[in-house]
Design a protein around this motif. Structure first.
Motif, PDB file in Angstrom:
ATOM      1  N   VAL A  46      -6.338 -10.402 -12.496  1.00  0.00           N
ATOM      2  CA  VAL A  46      -6.278 -11.850 -12.707  1.00  0.00           C
ATOM      3  C   VAL A  46      -7.566 -12.508 -12.233  1.00  0.00           C
ATOM      4  O   VAL A  46      -8.030 -13.483 -12.807  1.00  0.00           O
ATOM      5  N   GLY A  47      -8.174 -11.939 -11.199  1.00  0.00           N
ATOM      6  CA  GLY A  47      -9.442 -12.456 -10.693  1.00  0.00           C
ATOM      7  C   GLY A  47      -9.293 -13.843 -10.105  1.00  0.00           C
ATOM      8  O   GLY A  47      -8.275 -14.163  -9.495  1.00  0.00           O
ATOM      9  N   GLN A  48     -10.261 -14.687 -10.332  1.00  0.00           N
ATOM     10  CA  GLN A  48     -10.269 -16.033  -9.758  1.00  0.00           C
ATOM     11  C   GLN A  48      -9.686 -17.077 -10.708  1.00  0.00           C
ATOM     12  O   GLN A  48      -9.790 -18.281 -10.456  1.00  0.00           O
ATOM     13  N   SER A  49      -9.053 -16.619 -11.779  1.00  0.00           N
ATOM     14  CA  SER A  49      -8.465 -17.551 -12.747  1.00  0.00           C
ATOM     15  C   SER A  49      -7.391 -18.400 -12.083  1.00  0.00           C
ATOM     16  O   SER A  49      -6.527 -17.882 -11.382  1.00  0.00           O
ATOM     17  N   ALA A  50      -7.436 -19.697 -12.324  1.00  0.00           N
ATOM     18  CA  ALA A  50      -6.433 -20.601 -11.761  1.00  0.00           C
ATOM     19  C   ALA A  50      -5.113 -20.479 -12.510  1.00  0.00           C
ATOM     20  O   ALA A  50      -4.038 -20.552 -11.911  1.00  0.00           O
ATOM     21  N   LYS A  51      -5.177 -20.277 -13.826  1.00  0.00           N
ATOM     22  CA  LYS A  51      -3.981 -20.159 -14.656  1.00  0.00           C
ATOM     23  C   LYS A  51      -4.224 -19.089 -15.715  1.00  0.00           C
ATOM     24  O   LYS A  51      -5.327 -18.955 -16.227  1.00  0.00           O
ATOM     25  N   VAL A  52      -3.141 -18.353 -16.043  1.00  0.00           N
ATOM     26  CA  VAL A  52      -3.235 -17.275 -17.029  1.00  0.00           C
ATOM     27  C   VAL A  52      -1.973 -17.287 -17.894  1.00  0.00           C
ATOM     28  O   VAL A  52      -0.863 -17.409 -17.377  1.00  0.00           O
ATOM     29  N   VAL A  53      -2.146 -17.132 -19.199  1.00  0.00           N
ATOM     30  CA  VAL A  53      -1.025 -16.958 -20.113  1.00  0.00           C
ATOM     31  C   VAL A  53      -0.724 -15.466 -20.159  1.00  0.00           C
ATOM     32  O   VAL A  53      -1.634 -14.659 -20.355  1.00  0.00           O
ATOM     33  N   LEU A  54       0.559 -15.093 -19.974  1.00  0.00           N
ATOM     34  CA  LEU A  54       0.957 -13.686 -20.014  1.00  0.00           C
ATOM     35  C   LEU A  54       1.933 -13.440 -21.151  1.00  0.00           C
ATOM     36  O   LEU A  54       2.871 -14.219 -21.349  1.00  0.00           O
ATOM     37  N   GLU A  66       0.466 -20.191 -12.848  1.00  0.00           N
ATOM     38  CA  GLU A  66      -0.395 -20.268 -11.670  1.00  0.00           C
ATOM     39  C   GLU A  66      -0.836 -18.856 -11.300  1.00  0.00           C
ATOM     40  O   GLU A  66      -0.141 -17.874 -11.563  1.00  0.00           O
ATOM     41  N   ARG A  67      -1.967 -18.752 -10.661  1.00  0.00           N
ATOM     42  CA  ARG A  67      -2.587 -17.469 -10.304  1.00  0.00           C
ATOM     43  C   ARG A  67      -1.620 -16.535  -9.568  1.00  0.00           C
ATOM     44  O   ARG A  67      -1.468 -15.378  -9.928  1.00  0.00           O
ATOM     45  N   ARG A 116       2.495   7.502 -22.959  1.00  0.00           N
ATOM     46  CA  ARG A 116       2.682   6.300 -23.770  1.00  0.00           C
ATOM     47  C   ARG A 116       1.338   5.632 -23.992  1.00  0.00           C
ATOM     48  O   ARG A 116       0.390   5.864 -23.256  1.00  0.00           O
ATOM     49  N   HIS A 117       1.316   4.780 -25.005  1.00  0.00           N
ATOM     50  CA  HIS A 117       0.087   4.070 -25.371  1.00  0.00           C
ATOM     51  C   HIS A 117       0.372   2.576 -25.383  1.00  0.00           C
ATOM     52  O   HIS A 117       1.436   2.148 -25.816  1.00  0.00           O
ATOM     53  N   GLU A 118      -0.575   1.810 -24.894  1.00  0.00           N
ATOM     54  CA  GLU A 118      -0.454   0.357 -24.905  1.00  0.00           C
ATOM     55  C   GLU A 118      -1.846  -0.229 -25.120  1.00  0.00           C
ATOM     56  O   GLU A 118      -2.812   0.221 -24.522  1.00  0.00           O
ATOM     57  N   THR A 119      -1.933  -1.216 -25.992  1.00  0.00           N
ATOM     58  CA  THR A 119      -3.174  -1.960 -26.162  1.00  0.00           C
ATOM     59  C   THR A 119      -3.016  -3.265 -25.405  1.00  0.00           C
ATOM     60  O   THR A 119      -2.045  -3.993 -25.611  1.00  0.00           O
ATOM     61  N   ILE A 120      -3.948  -3.542 -24.521  1.00  0.00           N
ATOM     62  CA  ILE A 120      -3.935  -4.776 -23.745  1.00  0.00           C
ATOM     63  C   ILE A 120      -5.079  -5.643 -24.256  1.00  0.00           C
ATOM     64  O   ILE A 120      -6.233  -5.202 -24.297  1.00  0.00           O
ATOM     65  N   VAL A 121      -4.750  -6.857 -24.653  1.00  0.00           N
ATOM     66  CA  VAL A 121      -5.767  -7.809 -25.082  1.00  0.00           C
ATOM     67  C   VAL A 121      -5.952  -8.806 -23.942  1.00  0.00           C
ATOM     68  O   VAL A 121      -4.989  -9.405 -23.469  1.00  0.00           O
ATOM     69  N   VAL A 122      -7.182  -8.943 -23.510  1.00  0.00           N
ATOM     70  CA  VAL A 122      -7.517  -9.867 -22.425  1.00  0.00           C
ATOM     71  C   VAL A 122      -8.478 -10.902 -22.980  1.00  0.00           C
ATOM     72  O   VAL A 122      -9.559 -10.556 -23.453  1.00  0.00           O
ATOM     73  N   ARG A 123      -8.070 -12.145 -22.934  1.00  0.00           N
ATOM     74  CA  ARG A 123      -8.948 -13.244 -23.360  1.00  0.00           C
ATOM     75  C   ARG A 123      -9.646 -13.798 -22.129  1.00  0.00           C
ATOM     76  O   ARG A 123      -9.054 -13.926 -21.070  1.00  0.00           O
ATOM     77  N   PHE A 124     -10.916 -14.117 -22.326  1.00  0.00           N
ATOM     78  CA  PHE A 124     -11.736 -14.656 -21.247  1.00  0.00           C
ATOM     79  C   PHE A 124     -12.301 -16.010 -21.653  1.00  0.00           C
ATOM     80  O   PHE A 124     -12.548 -16.260 -22.830  1.00  0.00           O
ATOM     81  N   GLN A 125     -12.527 -16.838 -20.651  1.00  0.00           N
ATOM     82  CA  GLN A 125     -13.266 -18.082 -20.828  1.00  0.00           C
ATOM     83  C   GLN A 125     -14.335 -18.123 -19.752  1.00  0.00           C
ATOM     84  O   GLN A 125     -14.159 -17.560 -18.671  1.00  0.00           O
ATOM     85  N   VAL A 133     -10.283 -14.597 -16.695  1.00  0.00           N
ATOM     86  CA  VAL A 133      -9.174 -14.207 -17.554  1.00  0.00           C
ATOM     87  C   VAL A 133      -8.348 -15.456 -17.857  1.00  0.00           C
ATOM     88  O   VAL A 133      -7.946 -16.182 -16.950  1.00  0.00           O
ATOM     89  N   SER A 134      -8.099 -15.703 -19.147  1.00  0.00           N
ATOM     90  CA  SER A 134      -7.257 -16.842 -19.526  1.00  0.00           C
ATOM     91  C   SER A 134      -5.938 -16.398 -20.142  1.00  0.00           C
ATOM     92  O   SER A 134      -4.970 -17.146 -20.142  1.00  0.00           O
ATOM     93  N   GLU A 135      -5.909 -15.165 -20.660  1.00  0.00           N
ATOM     94  CA  GLU A 135      -4.678 -14.646 -21.284  1.00  0.00           C
ATOM     95  C   GLU A 135      -4.679 -13.130 -21.202  1.00  0.00           C
ATOM     96  O   GLU A 135      -5.727 -12.490 -21.330  1.00  0.00           O
ATOM     97  N   LEU A 136      -3.490 -12.590 -20.997  1.00  0.00           N
ATOM     98  CA  LEU A 136      -3.319 -11.145 -20.967  1.00  0.00           C
ATOM     99  C   LEU A 136      -2.091 -10.838 -21.816  1.00  0.00           C
ATOM    100  O   LEU A 136      -1.016 -11.376 -21.560  1.00  0.00           O
ATOM    101  N   ARG A 137      -2.271  -9.994 -22.844  1.00  0.00           N
ATOM    102  CA  ARG A 137      -1.205  -9.743 -23.801  1.00  0.00           C
ATOM    103  C   ARG A 137      -1.093  -8.254 -24.074  1.00  0.00           C
ATOM    104  O   ARG A 137      -2.083  -7.564 -24.279  1.00  0.00           O
ATOM    105  N   SER A 138       0.139  -7.755 -24.083  1.00  0.00           N
ATOM    106  CA  SER A 138       0.407  -6.362 -24.415  1.00  0.00           C
ATOM    107  C   SER A 138       0.670  -6.249 -25.900  1.00  0.00           C
ATOM    108  O   SER A 138       1.466  -7.004 -26.459  1.00  0.00           O
ATOM    109  N   GLY A 139       0.019  -5.294 -26.544  1.00  0.00           N
ATOM    110  CA  GLY A 139       0.223  -5.066 -27.974  1.00  0.00           C
ATOM    111  C   GLY A 139       0.837  -3.717 -28.238  1.00  0.00           C
ATOM    112  O   GLY A 139       0.438  -3.032 -29.155  1.00  0.00           O
ATOM    113  N   ARG A 140       1.779  -3.307 -27.413  1.00  0.00           N
ATOM    114  CA  ARG A 140       2.409  -1.992 -27.560  1.00  0.00           C
ATOM    115  C   ARG A 140       2.589  -1.716 -28.985  1.00  0.00           C
ATOM    116  O   ARG A 140       2.606  -0.924 -29.671  1.00  0.00           O
TER     117      ARG A 140
END
Length: 140
Positions: A46-54, A66-67, A116-125, A133-140
């Protein structure tokens, strides 16, 4: 002699700046998240991001969290699994101060041997000098 001291001092000062400049790249931010994922370090993910969409298993699709809450949900997502490999599949800037990364995750659930396999998409700003990090999404 004083010219040499000045030259060494200038070289040292320039060298001290280089790592900070390298941290500004999306590729560096992506590698930090990859390493954190391998180490199951939710706080570093998550790093120093104040808010993240999961959007990950075990968490309802969310508005920005919230972080502290994001860290806890990422931690829960990672617990009970053993990483086999996490690699960077895509690192792409898509606009000024925006980018995304795709992580290819191979893992097993603790106590099993089925990979198992999982694709993780991480959006950054990048609102300032650091990619967050602004969003973290699993694309199983």
């Amino acid at each position: 002699m004083s010219g040499r001291v000045l030259a060494v001092l200038l070289a040292t000062m320039c060298g001290a700046r280089a790592p900070a400049a390298a941290q500004d790249s999306l590729a560096q931010a992506a590698e930090r998240v990859r390493q954190a994922w391998l180490g199951h370090d939710a706080q570093a993910i998550v790093g120093q991001s104040a808010k993240v969409v999961l959007q990950i298993p075990g968490a309802a699709p969310s508005t920005p969290l919230e972080r502290a809450q994001a860290i806890e949900l990422v931690r829960r997502h990672l617990e009970g699994s053993v990483e086999r490999a996490v690699s960077l599949a895509v690192v792409r800037e898509v606009g000024r101060g925006q980018g995304y990364v795709e992580l290819d995750r191979r893992y097993v659930v603790s106590g099993t041997s089925d990979e198992r396999h999982e694709t993780i998409v991480v959006r950054f700003q990048k609102p300032g000098g650091e990619w967050l990090v602004s969003e973290l999404r699993s694309g199983r």
